[in-house]
Every structure is written in C-alpha cells, then in structure tokens.
Design a protein around this motif. Structure first.
Motif, PDB file in Angstrom:
ATOM      1  N   HIS A 167       0.839  -1.208   0.000  1.00  0.00           N
ATOM      2  CA  HIS A 167       0.000   0.000   0.000  1.00  0.00           C
ATOM      3  C   HIS A 167       0.870   1.252   0.000  1.00  0.00           C
ATOM      4  O   HIS A 167       0.550   2.243  -0.678  1.00  0.00           O
ATOM      5  CB  HIS A 167      -0.936  -0.006   1.207  1.00  0.00           C
ATOM      6  N   ASP A 168       1.970   1.235   0.751  1.00  0.00           N
ATOM      7  CA  ASP A 168       2.886   2.380   0.753  1.00  0.00           C
ATOM      8  C   ASP A 168       3.513   2.582  -0.619  1.00  0.00           C
ATOM      9  O   ASP A 168       3.669   3.711  -1.089  1.00  0.00           O
ATOM     10  CB  ASP A 168       3.995   2.174   1.800  1.00  0.00           C
ATOM     11  N   LYS A 170       2.266   1.782  -3.472  1.00  0.00           N
ATOM     12  CA  LYS A 170       1.253   2.319  -4.384  1.00  0.00           C
ATOM     13  C   LYS A 170       1.033   3.814  -4.159  1.00  0.00           C
ATOM     14  O   LYS A 170       0.607   4.526  -5.076  1.00  0.00           O
ATOM     15  CB  LYS A 170      -0.058   1.549  -4.211  1.00  0.00           C
ATOM     16  N   LYS A 171       1.311   4.315  -2.954  1.00  0.00           N
ATOM     17  CA  LYS A 171       1.238   5.752  -2.687  1.00  0.00           C
ATOM     18  C   LYS A 171       2.452   6.482  -3.264  1.00  0.00           C
ATOM     19  O   LYS A 171       2.360   7.635  -3.661  1.00  0.00           O
ATOM     20  CB  LYS A 171       1.159   6.005  -1.181  1.00  0.00           C
TER      21      LYS A 171
END
Length: 410
Positions: A167-168, A170-171
């Motif tokens: 998720h990080d 993808k940020k």
C-alpha cells in the motif's frame, strides 16, 4: 568474464579493485550491460547473488558521467527496500562503489530521530536509499521531492508484500516522474508481485539467475524431526560442535527469539537476538558483533534478518519453520552466498508438518532426514509419510481414466 569487460569507467573499476572484485556474478554480468543501455529491468534472483552491485554500479556510472551536466544536488536515484538493515547495507555498498566519484548519497529509515537524516537531505543528495514508511513521512513533511528522479529501484519486492508495504509503494508510485529507468528485483514472483512489476516497468528485460523459488544447490539441507519441547535441547547439543563457526537461527516470533537467546546464553553459548522490538542501536551492535565473530550465534525473525550480509556464514537453522514456504528459500539463502558452500538445518515438530509439506512442494527437492540424534521422534516422520501415502491412495482411488474412443467400423 571480468568487470573490466563490462565497459565500466575507471573510478568504479578502481573502487571494485579495492574490494577485490574481479569477476562479476551471473546477475551482475547480465544486468550491468542492460542497465547501461537505459532499459528497465526485472531481476529474479535469490538473496546473496550480488543484486546490490548489479543495480547500483550502473546507476553510479550514469550519474557520475552526467554530473557535470546537472550540478544540482537533487535526488536522482531512489532505492526502496523493506528493512532498515538492508537499507544500511545497500548504502554501505554504494559508498564503496562510488568512493572515487563526487556523488552524494544517504539512507533514511524509521525507528530513529529524523533530524540527522533531514539535515543531510537539505545539503543535497544524488542517491537516496529508503524504507517506505520513513520516505512517505518525509515526503509529507516536504523534506523530499521526487520530481527530479531518473532511476527507481524496488528491491526485495516479495518481502515488501509479506511485510504489508504494498500500500505504501502504491502511494509512492504516482509521485515518481513518468520518464525514468525502473529496476525491479525479487527472489520469488507470486502473482501479486508480477502484477506490481507490470505497473512499474516499461518493456523490461528479464533476468532470472536461478529458477523461481529454488534453493541453491551448494547449500546442504538437513531435517530433524523433534518435539517442540525438545527443540532447544537439540539446538544446544548441535551448537556444542565448535566447527559451526557462525550460526543464524530463525525464530517465528520476537518473544521466541529472545527466549532462545536467553537459554543459549545460560549454557555458555554467546548469543544475541535481533528483531523489530530492539532499538536501532541494539540491532546494529548485534549485527556488528556477529560480523566480527565476537558473537557466534544470532537469533533473528524474518523481517530483521533482511540485510544481514555476513561473509562465510556457515550455518542457518530453521528453529521454527516459516508459515510461507518462499520464506524458507529466503532464509537458507543467507548461507551459501556467491557460490560458496553452506549448511541449512531445519527442525520440524508435529504442528509444523503442513508447513514442511508446503516447503517440499515448493522447492521440489528432498531434504536429508537426520535419523541418528538424541531427540529423534519417529512418530512425526511416520505422520508425514503416512499423510503422503494417504493422499496418493486417495488419488488412485478417485482417478478414472477417460474411455477410449471406439473406432468406427465401416
């Protein structure tokens, strides 16, 4: 093949010579020419195959050659890695390879005060090595801007997935310039990682140094069937052998690693534990003691073990079998590095039989069973073998061959 034949510039060749690097590893020999051409790269390789030099040397060379064109100290290369230990190790390697250039580099990670890191960033760096959490934090605080980025490296991608960093990542990806050279490295390629690679890379060249999820042939693997309560006794007995010079023991939990360390120290075996609850200084001191051999045994969890780069690590112990079979490949890859021989020993109790089955299925190799030892448990081995026979019999019972087509009589 030597490094001199890879069209490397003199400052890098001189730095490699200082490190007694003469012949590139397979991934280095294949990756460096591709990266010097400016192509994106997908590298599938186990830990210990020389990945860091494979991706960092071409980046250092290209930045060194273009430094006069752009004197600004803006971040031009970002290397993203899952753990602070691995980030520190990569930064140490880049320091060695770039020592005769004018490039600036630094490493940032969480768990320590940020002031020293932000002070260095303010002075300007060319190459940034980072863990995802601290990188996002400093981006949000406006200390880091990635608009000038030219090179992006995602290292140990499968471990990023295991640790929940996807998720990080993808940020971070939308913050990178579209025009860049991207490098993606992973020891295994599960579907989620394959999908991530497709989103990051642009028509990449692919290098696969060893088969996906394979174990290095030069690592001697053995297995002890033992009850959980007798594991520590067996470990102590085996560690009495002074020929076991440097031992990395994998435990499943932080509490478990501390407990094993305490029990070994109580019987006079110098041991330290390393895991996420330890302070950064404690972890670095433990690694330093292990590398200089003042500590013979290091107990580690999987997350903390990434970045442990020890020459001639003689033995890896799987005190607890991992829940994910690919992790077994990562673990034993800490020994047998760069073509050397290594030894990997695994303990297996009743509850871990399903995990052992998954490991066998993944690596497609037999692990030598050690039958002659003090705490041998035949019931565990019998359970494992009977389970295989039962599945085989069920398959034969349920298997129905298709009817052969009758020939048409005219």
């Amino acid at each position: 093949m030597t490094f001199e034949k890879l069209n490397l510039v003199e400052p890098i060749l001189r730095a490699l010579k200082d490190q007694n690097y003469i012949n590139p590893t397979p991934i280095q020999a294949q990756a460096i020419p591709i990266l010097l051409e400016g192509k994106d790269l997908l590298g599938v390789a186990q830990t210990g195959t020389g990945k860091t030099a494979a991706f960092s040397i071409p980046i250092i060379q290209q930045l060194h050659q273009n430094l006069t064109k752009n004197r600004g100290r803006n971040i031009k290369a970002l290397i993203l890695t899952p753990t602070r230990e691995l980030a520190i190790q990569i930064e140490e390697n880049i320091k060695e390879y770039s020592k005769y250039t004018n490039l600036c580099h630094t490493v940032i990670f969480g768990g320590v005060p940020q002031k020293k890191q932000t002070d260095t960033l303010r002075s300007g760096v060319d190459i940034l090595i980072a863990t995802p959490g601290r990188l996002l934090d400093l981006i949000n605080q406006k200390f880091i801007n990635l608009k000038t980025l030219e090179y992006f490296v995602l290292d140990e991608a499968d471990q990023m997935l295991d640790m929940g960093f996807i998720h990080d990542i993808k940020k971070i990806l939308p913050l990178l310039p579209n025009k860049r050279q991207s490098l993606f490295f992973s020891a295994t390629m599960p579907p989620e990682i394959e999908k991530l690679a497709n989103n990051i890379l642009n028509h990449p060249s692919r290098i696969e140094v060893t088969p996906v999820s394979s174990t290095v042939d030069k690592i001697e693997q053995s297995l002890y069937y033992v009850e959980k309560t007798n594991k520590i006794k067996l470990l102590i007995e085996l560690l009495q052998n002074k020929n076991l010079e440097s031992i990395l023991v994998f435990a499943k939990t932080k509490h478990g690693s501390d407990k094993i360390s305490k029990q070994l120290n109580q019987v006079g075996i110098r041991t330290e534990a390393i895991h996420g609850n330890k302070s950064q200084n404690a972890r670095q001191n433990a690694l330093k003691n292990f590398k200089d051999k003042s500590t013979r045994v290091l107990i580690a969890t999987d997350i903390a073990a990434r970045g442990i780069d020890v020459d001639h690590l003689s033995h890896v112990f799987n005190y607890d079998l991992p829940n994910v079979p690919e992790t077994y490949v990562h673990r034993i890859g800490r020994t047998g590095r760069a073509g050397r021989n290594g030894v990997a020993i695994a303990f297996c109790d009743h509850d871990e039989l399903p995990l052992l089955k998954d490991i066998h299925k993944l690596i497609k190799k037999d692990i030598t069973i050690v039958k002659e030892h003090t705490y041998r448990n035949d019931d565990i081995e019998s359970s494992f073998l009977n389970n295989f026979k039962k599945k085989e019999n069920n398959f034969k019972r349920n298997f129905k061959p298709k009817n052969k087509k009758r020939s048409l009589k005219v």
